[in-house]
Design a protein around this motif. Sequence first.
Motif, mmCIF file in Angstrom:
data_model
loop_
_atom_site.group_PDB
_atom_site.id
_atom_site.type_symbol
_atom_site.label_atom_id
_atom_site.label_comp_id
_atom_site.label_asym_id
_atom_site.label_seq_id
_atom_site.Cartn_x
_atom_site.Cartn_y
_atom_site.Cartn_z
ATOM 1 N N TYR A 26 -11.180 4.783 -1.154
ATOM 2 C CA TYR A 26 -10.591 3.822 -2.001
ATOM 3 C C TYR A 26 -10.933 2.597 -1.376
ATOM 4 C CZ TYR A 26 -8.880 5.627 2.638
ATOM 5 O OH TYR A 26 -8.554 6.483 3.843
ATOM 6 N N GLN B 81 0.832 -1.194 0.060
ATOM 7 C CA GLN B 81 -0.043 0.103 0.008
ATOM 8 C C GLN B 81 0.935 1.129 -0.130
ATOM 9 O OE1 GLN B 81 -3.347 0.227 -0.455
ATOM 10 N NE2 GLN B 81 -2.974 2.674 -0.429
ATOM 11 N N LEU B 82 2.007 1.181 0.701
ATOM 12 C CA LEU B 82 3.130 2.330 0.828
ATOM 13 C C LEU B 82 3.280 2.811 -0.707
ATOM 14 C CD1 LEU B 82 5.405 1.644 3.825
ATOM 15 C CD2 LEU B 82 3.859 3.790 3.498
ATOM 16 N N ASP B 83 3.377 1.813 -1.567
ATOM 17 C CA ASP B 83 3.836 2.068 -3.022
ATOM 18 C C ASP B 83 2.826 2.712 -3.712
ATOM 19 O OD1 ASP B 83 6.421 1.464 -2.335
ATOM 20 O OD2 ASP B 83 6.396 -0.582 -3.123
ATOM 21 N N LYS B 84 1.734 2.474 -3.120
ATOM 22 C CA LYS B 84 0.410 3.093 -4.150
ATOM 23 C C LYS B 84 0.165 4.501 -3.773
ATOM 24 C CE LYS B 84 -1.473 -1.500 -4.945
ATOM 25 N NZ LYS B 84 -2.382 -2.584 -4.222
ATOM 26 N N PHE B 85 -0.396 4.520 -2.334
ATOM 27 C CA PHE B 85 -0.654 5.870 -1.806
ATOM 28 C C PHE B 85 -0.929 5.661 -0.224
ATOM 29 C CE2 PHE B 85 -4.855 4.138 -3.096
ATOM 30 C CZ PHE B 85 -5.787 4.329 -1.982
ATOM 31 N N THR B 86 -0.664 6.873 0.463
ATOM 32 C CA THR B 86 -0.569 6.549 1.870
ATOM 33 C C THR B 86 -1.885 7.416 2.556
ATOM 34 O OG1 THR B 86 0.978 8.265 2.166
ATOM 35 C CG2 THR B 86 1.774 6.121 2.235
ATOM 36 N N HIS B 87 -2.271 8.504 1.797
ATOM 37 C CA HIS B 87 -3.368 9.186 2.241
ATOM 38 C C HIS B 87 -4.190 10.059 1.219
ATOM 39 C CE1 HIS B 87 -5.776 11.918 5.228
ATOM 40 N NE2 HIS B 87 -5.349 12.740 4.501
ATOM 41 N N THR B 88 -5.360 9.966 1.016
ATOM 42 C CA THR B 88 -6.127 10.998 0.059
ATOM 43 C C THR B 88 -7.244 11.518 1.065
ATOM 44 O OG1 THR B 88 -7.861 9.101 -0.316
ATOM 45 C CG2 THR B 88 -5.986 9.320 -1.476
ATOM 46 N N TYR C 259 -7.692 11.923 9.030
ATOM 47 C CA TYR C 259 -6.948 10.746 8.818
ATOM 48 C C TYR C 259 -7.790 9.414 9.059
ATOM 49 C CZ TYR C 259 -2.893 13.519 9.351
ATOM 50 O OH TYR C 259 -1.806 14.626 9.218
ATOM 51 N N ASN D 115 -7.448 5.665 7.521
ATOM 52 C CA ASN D 115 -6.395 5.724 6.564
ATOM 53 C C ASN D 115 -6.066 4.363 5.848
ATOM 54 O OD1 ASN D 115 -3.129 4.769 6.686
ATOM 55 N ND2 ASN D 115 -3.572 7.203 6.447
#
Length: 419
Positions: free
Chosen positions: A85, A71-78, A300, A303
């Motif tokens: 998501y 998940q870190l490689d995709k996105f961490t916060h929108t 947050y 998350n």
Amino acid sequence: MSKLTNQSLLERRLAVLPKGLGVAYPVFAEKAQNTEIWDVEGNRYIDFVGGISVLNTGHNHPKVTARVREQLDKFTHTAAQIVSYESYVSLAEKLCELAPISGDKKAVFFTTGAEAVENTIKIAKASTGRHGVISFSGGWHGRTHMCMGLTGKVIPYKNNFGPMPSSIYHAMFPAPELGITEEQALESIEMIFQSSIHPSDVAAMIIEPVQGEGGFHQVTPSFAKALRAICDEHGIVLIFDEVQTCFGRTGTLFATEQLGVEPDLMTSAKSLAGGYPLSAVVGRADIMDAPQAGGLGGTYAGNPLGCVAALAVIEVIEEEGLLERSKQIGKTIADFLTNLNSNKIGNIRHKGAMLAFDLVNADGNPDAEATAKLRADAFEKGLLLASCGRHGNAIRVMVPLTVSNEVLQEGLDIIKQVL
Ligand SMILES: Cc1ncc(COP(=O)(O)O)c(C=O)c1O
């Protein structure tokens, strides 16, 4: 840079952190795996605290960590209220499927246990149009203002922080081991209705199925049934605070499953996401839908790292049979303590692996000093333990459910030695 030591970090900590942020042990973590923590000097500790019941799946469970890395490689916060998501929706679907409440359900996510509790009260108020809340003596719900008000223990949680939020009334929590019967507890609710607030003004009643900080005292099925009946009679929203009891700690995914009664709303947090900050409220869809759009959420809240971690935790609990393991661990520890035949040990109580034992003096009275000493001595031998209870004389065990038999035994042997 000079090598880090526990002492140098303690001095730095003292200079910049307020006294209100207590700390149990004078050491600083460097790494952790499953049931073990190593400090910055390389000392090893067996962790029977599990980040205060957060690590039912252990430190750094490989499956949970792998999902979070992905998940870190995709996105961490929108911000889930801006762009949502899939993992948020999947987790809500999963919790609605698993929560022991019948009929249509909905779920919403936050970051901390206190936030989940706060939001149950907001939802109950919006749904009933009422303002009163009943909580219980010895109960513990968090450190925000509303949660502090709900909490039934003054020192150190409420002292100097008044005035408390209004319209909160404390009933007695039944605990035969403390001399409080279910009849007395039910009478205390009746007293609140007679002397403080009419039941038609009460929005919610909130209780922990097993009190956490309060000493691991358990709600019985008969008391839960009585609370359900009172709430049904008066249109009060019944909330079970499962922040500490959830996700396998008591031998079932939720402790509620052992009560034979359904709440209207329930919280979960702590072991929900295996070490990542995530909390949830699940409940009856009609009640959950009461607040207007924008009334729930948080920057947050929900998350994505927490959501994928929680989905992994659910798989791990299933794949590794952790509910059964929870029951085994509780029984192993209870049998071990009973067989010690120590007159220093008073009441031993557990639901699955949610186990506490009281330390008492020669007269059988609570012995907080002996409890503090046992913790200090165990620490010297490399075992981390937490205490709890109204008299500060209970040791609570929150060891990861992934603990090996060898490490569990090693920890228990330390308790035996220091007793
Ligand atoms: C039953 C219960 N409710 C609420 C909370 C508050 O959770 P947090 O510390 O994540 O805000 C806790 C924390 O220990 C808890 O045990």
